[in-house]
Every structure is written in structure tokens, then in C-alpha cells.
Design a protein around this motif. Structure first.
Motif, PDB file in Angstrom:
ATOM      1  N   SER A 239       0.811  -1.219   0.000  1.00 32.76           N
ATOM      2  CA  SER A 239       0.000   0.000   0.000  1.00 32.76           C
ATOM      3  C   SER A 239       0.843   1.268   0.000  1.00 32.76           C
ATOM      4  O   SER A 239       0.366   2.326  -0.411  1.00 32.76           O
ATOM      5  CB  SER A 239      -0.934  -0.004   1.215  1.00 32.76           C
ATOM      6  OG  SER A 239      -0.178  -0.061   2.408  1.00 32.76           O
ATOM      7  N   ASN A 240       2.092   1.194   0.448  1.00 32.23           N
ATOM      8  CA  ASN A 240       2.940   2.393   0.468  1.00 32.23           C
ATOM      9  C   ASN A 240       3.933   2.457  -0.692  1.00 32.23           C
ATOM     10  O   ASN A 240       4.935   3.143  -0.616  1.00 32.23           O
ATOM     11  CB  ASN A 240       3.665   2.513   1.814  1.00 32.23           C
ATOM     12  CG  ASN A 240       4.541   1.319   2.129  1.00 32.23           C
ATOM     13  OD1 ASN A 240       4.536   0.346   1.392  1.00 32.23           O
ATOM     14  ND2 ASN A 240       5.285   1.390   3.211  1.00 32.23           N
ATOM     15  N   TRP A 241       3.646   1.755  -1.757  1.00 32.88           N
ATOM     16  CA  TRP A 241       4.495   1.763  -2.957  1.00 32.88           C
ATOM     17  C   TRP A 241       4.529   3.170  -3.529  1.00 32.88           C
ATOM     18  O   TRP A 241       3.499   3.789  -3.742  1.00 32.88           O
ATOM     19  CB  TRP A 241       3.947   0.767  -3.973  1.00 32.88           C
ATOM     20  CG  TRP A 241       4.508   0.856  -5.369  1.00 32.88           C
ATOM     21  CD1 TRP A 241       3.848   1.282  -6.475  1.00 32.88           C
ATOM     22  CD2 TRP A 241       5.817   0.498  -5.813  1.00 32.88           C
ATOM     23  NE1 TRP A 241       4.654   1.214  -7.568  1.00 32.88           N
ATOM     24  CE2 TRP A 241       5.871   0.738  -7.194  1.00 32.88           C
ATOM     25  CE3 TRP A 241       6.936   0.004  -5.169  1.00 32.88           C
ATOM     26  CZ2 TRP A 241       7.014   0.490  -7.948  1.00 32.88           C
ATOM     27  CZ3 TRP A 241       8.076  -0.236  -5.927  1.00 32.88           C
ATOM     28  CH2 TRP A 241       8.106   0.011  -7.296  1.00 32.88           C
ATOM     29  N   GLN A 242       5.725   3.676  -3.777  1.00 37.63           N
ATOM     30  CA  GLN A 242       5.922   5.038  -4.280  1.00 37.63           C
ATOM     31  C   GLN A 242       6.126   5.072  -5.803  1.00 37.63           C
ATOM     32  O   GLN A 242       6.159   6.139  -6.389  1.00 37.63           O
ATOM     33  CB  GLN A 242       7.138   5.675  -3.597  1.00 37.63           C
ATOM     34  CG  GLN A 242       7.007   5.807  -2.096  1.00 37.63           C
ATOM     35  CD  GLN A 242       5.995   6.860  -1.698  1.00 37.63           C
ATOM     36  OE1 GLN A 242       5.902   7.900  -2.333  1.00 37.63           O
ATOM     37  NE2 GLN A 242       5.232   6.585  -0.653  1.00 37.63           N
ATOM     38  N   GLY A 243       6.286   3.912  -6.407  1.00 40.01           N
ATOM     39  CA  GLY A 243       6.545   3.866  -7.843  1.00 40.01           C
ATOM     40  C   GLY A 243       5.280   3.973  -8.664  1.00 40.01           C
ATOM     41  O   GLY A 243       4.161   3.970  -8.144  1.00 40.01           O
ATOM     42  N   SER A 244       5.469   4.037  -9.960  1.00 40.59           N
ATOM     43  CA  SER A 244       4.326   4.145 -10.875  1.00 40.59           C
ATOM     44  C   SER A 244       3.804   2.760 -11.259  1.00 40.59           C
ATOM     45  O   SER A 244       4.459   1.739 -11.005  1.00 40.59           O
ATOM     46  CB  SER A 244       4.765   4.886 -12.146  1.00 40.59           C
ATOM     47  OG  SER A 244       5.672   4.091 -12.894  1.00 40.59           O
ATOM     48  N   ILE A 245       2.671   2.748 -11.883  1.00 36.05           N
ATOM     49  CA  ILE A 245       2.099   1.497 -12.388  1.00 36.05           C
ATOM     50  C   ILE A 245       3.037   0.906 -13.448  1.00 36.05           C
ATOM     51  O   ILE A 245       3.255  -0.308 -13.489  1.00 36.05           O
ATOM     52  CB  ILE A 245       0.689   1.735 -12.969  1.00 36.05           C
ATOM     53  CG1 ILE A 245      -0.271   2.110 -11.839  1.00 36.05           C
ATOM     54  CG2 ILE A 245       0.197   0.518 -13.739  1.00 36.05           C
ATOM     55  CD1 ILE A 245      -1.650   2.520 -12.318  1.00 36.05           C
ATOM     56  N   THR A 246       3.611   1.768 -14.268  1.00 37.05           N
ATOM     57  CA  THR A 246       4.541   1.311 -15.308  1.00 37.05           C
ATOM     58  C   THR A 246       5.767   0.639 -14.692  1.00 37.05           C
ATOM     59  O   THR A 246       6.222  -0.402 -15.174  1.00 37.05           O
ATOM     60  CB  THR A 246       4.977   2.496 -16.190  1.00 37.05           C
ATOM     61  OG1 THR A 246       3.814   3.110 -16.739  1.00 37.05           O
ATOM     62  CG2 THR A 246       5.897   2.044 -17.312  1.00 37.05           C
TER      63      THR A 246
ATOM     64  N   GLY B 167       5.908  -0.819 -11.726  1.00 37.32           N
ATOM     65  CA  GLY B 167       5.445  -2.091 -11.168  1.00 37.32           C
ATOM     66  C   GLY B 167       5.265  -3.145 -12.244  1.00 37.32           C
ATOM     67  O   GLY B 167       5.635  -4.312 -12.067  1.00 37.32           O
ATOM     68  N   GLN B 168       4.706  -2.731 -13.388  1.00 40.30           N
ATOM     69  CA  GLN B 168       4.513  -3.669 -14.495  1.00 40.30           C
ATOM     70  C   GLN B 168       5.852  -4.132 -15.057  1.00 40.30           C
ATOM     71  O   GLN B 168       6.010  -5.304 -15.410  1.00 40.30           O
ATOM     72  CB  GLN B 168       3.669  -3.032 -15.609  1.00 40.30           C
ATOM     73  CG  GLN B 168       3.282  -3.997 -16.708  1.00 40.30           C
ATOM     74  CD  GLN B 168       2.450  -5.155 -16.196  1.00 40.30           C
ATOM     75  OE1 GLN B 168       1.471  -4.957 -15.489  1.00 40.30           O
ATOM     76  NE2 GLN B 168       2.835  -6.378 -16.542  1.00 40.30           N
ATOM     77  N   ALA B 169       6.832  -3.239 -15.114  1.00 42.90           N
ATOM     78  CA  ALA B 169       8.169  -3.613 -15.603  1.00 42.90           C
ATOM     79  C   ALA B 169       8.806  -4.661 -14.684  1.00 42.90           C
ATOM     80  O   ALA B 169       9.449  -5.604 -15.162  1.00 42.90           O
ATOM     81  CB  ALA B 169       9.063  -2.381 -15.703  1.00 42.90           C
ATOM     82  N   ILE B 170       8.604  -4.511 -13.386  1.00 44.40           N
ATOM     83  CA  ILE B 170       9.125  -5.496 -12.429  1.00 44.40           C
ATOM     84  C   ILE B 170       8.469  -6.848 -12.666  1.00 44.40           C
ATOM     85  O   ILE B 170       9.149  -7.878 -12.737  1.00 44.40           O
ATOM     86  CB  ILE B 170       8.888  -5.021 -10.976  1.00 44.40           C
ATOM     87  CG1 ILE B 170       9.767  -3.811 -10.671  1.00 44.40           C
ATOM     88  CG2 ILE B 170       9.146  -6.149  -9.988  1.00 44.40           C
ATOM     89  CD1 ILE B 170       9.396  -3.091  -9.390  1.00 44.40           C
ATOM     90  N   LEU B 171       7.151  -6.856 -12.802  1.00 45.09           N
ATOM     91  CA  LEU B 171       6.436  -8.120 -13.022  1.00 45.09           C
ATOM     92  C   LEU B 171       6.825  -8.760 -14.354  1.00 45.09           C
ATOM     93  O   LEU B 171       6.979  -9.981 -14.440  1.00 45.09           O
ATOM     94  CB  LEU B 171       4.929  -7.893 -12.952  1.00 45.09           C
ATOM     95  CG  LEU B 171       4.389  -7.492 -11.580  1.00 45.09           C
ATOM     96  CD1 LEU B 171       2.895  -7.175 -11.660  1.00 45.09           C
ATOM     97  CD2 LEU B 171       4.658  -8.579 -10.558  1.00 45.09           C
ATOM     98  N   ASP B 172       6.995  -7.931 -15.386  1.00 46.56           N
ATOM     99  CA  ASP B 172       7.419  -8.459 -16.686  1.00 46.56           C
ATOM    100  C   ASP B 172       8.807  -9.080 -16.592  1.00 46.56           C
ATOM    101  O   ASP B 172       9.044 -10.179 -17.104  1.00 46.56           O
ATOM    102  CB  ASP B 172       7.427  -7.352 -17.744  1.00 46.56           C
ATOM    103  CG  ASP B 172       6.036  -6.926 -18.177  1.00 46.56           C
ATOM    104  OD1 ASP B 172       5.052  -7.635 -17.857  1.00 46.56           O
ATOM    105  OD2 ASP B 172       5.930  -5.862 -18.826  1.00 46.56           O
ATOM    106  N   ALA B 173       9.740  -8.376 -15.932  1.00 45.81           N
ATOM    107  CA  ALA B 173      11.100  -8.899 -15.781  1.00 45.81           C
ATOM    108  C   ALA B 173      11.097 -10.212 -15.004  1.00 45.81           C
ATOM    109  O   ALA B 173      11.809 -11.154 -15.359  1.00 45.81           O
ATOM    110  CB  ALA B 173      11.992  -7.862 -15.101  1.00 45.81           C
ATOM    111  N   LEU B 174      10.297 -10.278 -13.950  1.00 43.10           N
ATOM    112  CA  LEU B 174      10.176 -11.515 -13.179  1.00 43.10           C
ATOM    113  C   LEU B 174       9.671 -12.647 -14.066  1.00 43.10           C
ATOM    114  O   LEU B 174      10.216 -13.755 -14.057  1.00 43.10           O
ATOM    115  CB  LEU B 174       9.242 -11.308 -11.983  1.00 43.10           C
ATOM    116  CG  LEU B 174       8.935 -12.537 -11.132  1.00 43.10           C
ATOM    117  CD1 LEU B 174      10.205 -13.138 -10.550  1.00 43.10           C
ATOM    118  CD2 LEU B 174       7.955 -12.167 -10.026  1.00 43.10           C
ATOM    119  N   ASN B 175       8.677 -12.371 -14.868  1.00 39.96           N
ATOM    120  CA  ASN B 175       8.131 -13.373 -15.782  1.00 39.96           C
ATOM    121  C   ASN B 175       9.185 -13.844 -16.791  1.00 39.96           C
ATOM    122  O   ASN B 175       9.316 -15.039 -17.058  1.00 39.96           O
ATOM    123  CB  ASN B 175       6.901 -12.811 -16.502  1.00 39.96           C
ATOM    124  CG  ASN B 175       6.220 -13.837 -17.372  1.00 39.96           C
ATOM    125  OD1 ASN B 175       6.116 -15.000 -17.023  1.00 39.96           O
ATOM    126  ND2 ASN B 175       5.752 -13.401 -18.522  1.00 39.96           N
TER     127      ASN B 175
END
Length: 80
Positions: A47-54, A56-64
Motif C-alpha cells: 500500500s505504500n508503494w511510491q513507484g508508478s504502475i509502469t 510495477g509492471q516492468a518489475i512483473l514483466d522482468a520476473l516473468n
């Protein structure tokens, strides 16, 4: 079958050892990257994430992508 000299046998074994060592390095590096990305993915969902949606999506994409690479490596190793 060709007779190998002692030197050729040692070189052959060394090459196999180097290949196994490199494969182990790949597995370890992928595991470390996956662990770091998993951590970042968890943080980005807090809930206290300071980053953008983009971001966050880049992190999830890299993990994938890392997980896909690890799976492909496992498939290649098992197909030998």
C-alpha cells in the motif's frame, strides 16, 4: 573408437567440467535475479508503494522473463 591420449582425456573432462560449472552459474544467477524481482514485485504491491504502475509492471514483466528463461534452461538440460 579413437584412442585418446592422456592429455586429450584431461582436456575433454575439463571442458565438461567447465560446461557444468557454467550451467550451474546460469542457474544460480537466474535464481538470484528471480529472488530480487520477487522481492520487488511484493514491494510494488504494498500500500505504500511510491513507484508508478509502469514501474510495477516492468518489475512483473522482468520476473516473468527470468522465470521463462529458467524454465527453458531446465527443459534444455533435461532434453540432453
Amino acid at each position: 573408437m579413437q584412442n585418446l591420449t592422456e592429455r586429450e582425456k584431461i582436456l575433454s573432462i575439463t571442458k565438461l567440467g567447465n560446461r557444468a560449472s557454467k550451467e550451474l552459474d546460469i542457474v544460480q544467477l537466474l535464481a538470484k535475479a528471480e529472488g530480487n524481482l520477487q522481492f520487488l514485485a511484493e514491494v510494488s504491491n504494498s500500500s505504500n508503494w511510491q513507484g508508478s504502475i509502469t514501474q510495477g509492471q516492468a518489475i512483473l514483466d522482468a520476473l516473468n522473463f527470468v522465470q521463462q528463461a529458467a524454465n527453458l534452461h531446465t527443459e534444455l538440460r533435461n532434453s540432453k
